[in-house]
Design a protein around this motif. Structure first.
Motif, short mmCIF file in Angstrom:
data_model
loop_
_atom_site.label_atom_id
_atom_site.label_comp_id
_atom_site.label_asym_id
_atom_site.label_seq_id
_atom_site.Cartn_x
_atom_site.Cartn_y
_atom_site.Cartn_z
N LEU A 132 3.55 -17.67 12.92
CA LEU A 132 3.06 -16.67 11.97
C LEU A 132 2.79 -15.37 12.69
CD1 LEU A 132 1.87 -16.20 8.98
CD2 LEU A 132 -0.34 -16.48 10.12
N THR A 133 3.28 -14.27 12.14
CA THR A 133 3.02 -12.95 12.71
C THR A 133 1.79 -12.31 12.06
OG1 THR A 133 5.38 -12.64 13.10
CG2 THR A 133 4.01 -10.67 13.12
N GLY A 134 1.64 -12.50 10.77
CA GLY A 134 0.51 -11.92 10.05
C GLY A 134 0.67 -12.13 8.56
N VAL A 135 -0.31 -11.65 7.81
CA VAL A 135 -0.31 -11.82 6.36
C VAL A 135 -0.84 -10.54 5.72
CG1 VAL A 135 -2.60 -12.89 6.39
CG2 VAL A 135 -1.03 -13.36 4.49
N GLY A 136 -0.31 -10.20 4.56
CA GLY A 136 -0.73 -8.96 3.93
C GLY A 136 -0.52 -8.98 2.43
N ALA A 137 -0.64 -7.80 1.83
CA ALA A 137 -0.53 -7.71 0.37
C ALA A 137 -0.07 -6.33 -0.05
CB ALA A 137 -1.87 -8.04 -0.28
N MET A 138 0.44 -6.28 -1.28
CA MET A 138 0.82 -5.03 -1.93
C MET A 138 0.20 -5.01 -3.32
SD MET A 138 2.94 -3.62 -4.44
CE MET A 138 4.41 -4.61 -4.69
N LEU A 139 -0.43 -3.89 -3.66
CA LEU A 139 -1.04 -3.73 -4.98
C LEU A 139 -0.44 -2.50 -5.65
CD1 LEU A 139 -3.38 -4.68 -2.77
CD2 LEU A 139 -4.81 -4.68 -4.81
N ARG A 140 -0.18 -2.63 -6.96
CA ARG A 140 0.40 -1.51 -7.70
C ARG A 140 -0.23 -1.46 -9.08
NH1 ARG A 140 6.45 -2.13 -7.25
NH2 ARG A 140 6.24 -3.35 -9.16
N ALA A 141 -0.49 -0.27 -9.59
CA ALA A 141 -1.20 -0.11 -10.86
C ALA A 141 -0.47 -0.77 -12.02
CB ALA A 141 -1.42 1.37 -11.15
N THR A 142 0.84 -0.58 -12.09
CA THR A 142 1.64 -1.18 -13.15
C THR A 142 2.89 -1.79 -12.53
OG1 THR A 142 3.09 0.71 -13.63
CG2 THR A 142 0.88 0.75 -14.63
N THR A 143 3.77 -2.30 -13.37
CA THR A 143 5.02 -2.85 -12.87
C THR A 143 6.05 -1.76 -12.62
OG1 THR A 143 5.77 -3.21 -15.15
CG2 THR A 143 4.65 -5.05 -14.05
N GLY A 144 5.72 -0.51 -12.89
CA GLY A 144 6.63 0.60 -12.69
C GLY A 144 6.90 0.87 -11.22
N GLU A 145 8.17 1.00 -10.86
CA GLU A 145 8.56 1.21 -9.46
C GLU A 145 8.09 2.55 -8.92
OE1 GLU A 145 9.96 -0.92 -7.45
OE2 GLU A 145 10.22 -2.51 -8.93
N ALA A 146 7.76 3.49 -9.80
CA ALA A 146 7.33 4.82 -9.36
C ALA A 146 5.89 4.83 -8.88
CB ALA A 146 7.51 5.84 -10.48
N ASP A 147 5.13 3.81 -9.23
CA ASP A 147 3.71 3.78 -8.85
C ASP A 147 3.54 3.58 -7.34
OD1 ASP A 147 2.98 4.15 -11.42
OD2 ASP A 147 2.22 2.13 -11.76
N THR A 148 2.43 4.07 -6.83
CA THR A 148 2.10 3.91 -5.42
C THR A 148 1.91 2.43 -5.07
OG1 THR A 148 1.00 6.06 -5.35
CG2 THR A 148 0.42 4.49 -3.62
N ARG A 149 2.45 2.04 -3.93
CA ARG A 149 2.27 0.69 -3.41
C ARG A 149 1.17 0.74 -2.34
NH1 ARG A 149 6.40 -0.42 -0.38
NH2 ARG A 149 7.14 1.73 -0.39
N PHE A 150 0.03 0.18 -2.66
CA PHE A 150 -1.08 0.14 -1.70
C PHE A 150 -0.90 -1.10 -0.82
CE2 PHE A 150 -2.61 2.61 -5.29
CZ PHE A 150 -3.09 3.74 -4.65
N LEU A 151 -0.76 -0.88 0.49
CA LEU A 151 -0.36 -1.93 1.42
C LEU A 151 -1.46 -2.25 2.43
CD1 LEU A 151 3.14 -0.39 2.21
CD2 LEU A 151 2.62 -2.11 0.47
N THR A 152 -1.56 -3.52 2.77
CA THR A 152 -2.46 -3.95 3.84
C THR A 152 -1.84 -5.13 4.56
OG1 THR A 152 -4.72 -4.64 4.39
CG2 THR A 152 -3.80 -5.49 2.33
N GLU A 179 4.98 13.72 -6.60
CA GLU A 179 6.02 14.24 -5.70
C GLU A 179 6.73 13.14 -4.92
OE1 GLU A 179 2.84 15.04 -5.60
OE2 GLU A 179 2.73 17.06 -6.46
N ILE A 180 6.11 11.94 -4.82
CA ILE A 180 6.68 10.86 -4.01
C ILE A 180 6.65 9.57 -4.82
CG2 ILE A 180 6.67 9.71 -1.76
CD1 ILE A 180 4.83 11.88 -0.73
N LYS A 181 7.71 9.30 -5.53
CA LYS A 181 7.76 8.10 -6.35
C LYS A 181 7.84 6.85 -5.46
CE LYS A 181 7.97 10.51 -10.15
NZ LYS A 181 6.80 10.58 -11.06
N GLY A 182 7.06 5.83 -5.82
CA GLY A 182 7.08 4.58 -5.07
C GLY A 182 6.49 4.68 -3.69
N TYR A 183 5.59 5.61 -3.48
CA TYR A 183 4.99 5.86 -2.16
C TYR A 183 4.30 4.60 -1.63
CZ TYR A 183 1.80 7.81 1.34
OH TYR A 183 1.09 8.07 2.49
#
Length: 214
Positions: A132-152, A179-183
């Motif tokens: 195992l190298t590590g574990v993380g997650a991605m959170l997004r407000a909606t299912t829309g691909e343009a929303d920001t992807r909050f990563l950890t 200005e940055i879709k899918g950031y």
């Protein structure tokens, strides 16, 4: 982050080196389509851990909360496929989904395993041994691909030391940056890294890993 069952990541150079006559072409083409390729899952993993995400001052709800555990063949140089273009072995890595369930207003939990991958010989050069190298997650407000992807992402060393990881993100990046879709927002561990005017407008995600009783 994977949205299909498993994702085995292969360097671009490896994919380009494949030819139609390669006995591994179908498997590697499957990798490119989001599959696991030659890698296999351990049918009875035993070393269970729980990934816990705790949100504080979240700017709104998250419709998408996906976890992932990354595994790498630590001895890929001795067991991986030799790339014709370089004569070196290609890295072998796989990202496996961790299903996160909401257990409170600001908390998500999911189970993953250290021994999720099956040690096996893939290319006739010896058994590949996974770690195992590590574990993380991605959170997004909606299912829309343009929303920001909050990563950890918390690496194995920090996980084994029992040290939680807290990252801070600007609330203004939710749900998206025009200005940055899918950031992809990785956040900062130190809130003072942000401009003074942003420091009072942050939210945080704390990642904790707990070993499960056998």
């Amino acid at each position: 982050m994977p949205t299909r069952e498993g994702r085995h990541l292969v360097p671009t150079g490896l994919l380009l080196a494949l030819t139609a006559c390669s006995p591994y072409a179908d498997a590697e083409h499957g990798v490119a389509a989001g599959g696991r390729g030659l890698a296999k899952l351990n049918p009875s993993p035993q070393q269970g851990y729980e990934l816990v995400l705790t949100l504080k001052d979240a700017p709104g709800p998250f419709a998408v909360v996906e976890g992932v555990a990354q595994y790498d063949a630590r001895n890929y140089a001795a067991c991986g496929r030799i790339l014709p273009a370089t004569g070196t072995a290609g890295r072998i890595t796989s990202q496996e989904p961790v299903e996160l369930r909401k257990v409170g207003e600001n908390e998500y939990r999911g189970t993953f395993y250290l021994d999720r991958m099956q040690d096996e010989e893939y290319y006739g050069r010896g058994v590949c041994h996974w770690t195992l190298t590590g574990v993380g997650a991605m959170l997004r407000a909606t299912t829309g691909e343009a929303d920001t992807r909050f990563l950890t992402f918390i690496d194995k060393e920090r996980m084994e030391a029992g040290n939680p990881l807290t990252r801070f993100y600007p609330r203004a990046d939710y749900p998206q940056i025009e200005e940055i879709k899918g950031y992809g927002a990785s956040g900062e561990e130190d809130p003072s890294s942000y401009r003074t005017d942003l420091r009072d407008a942050l939210f945080s995600i704390t990642t904790t890993v707990q070993k499960l009783a056998p």
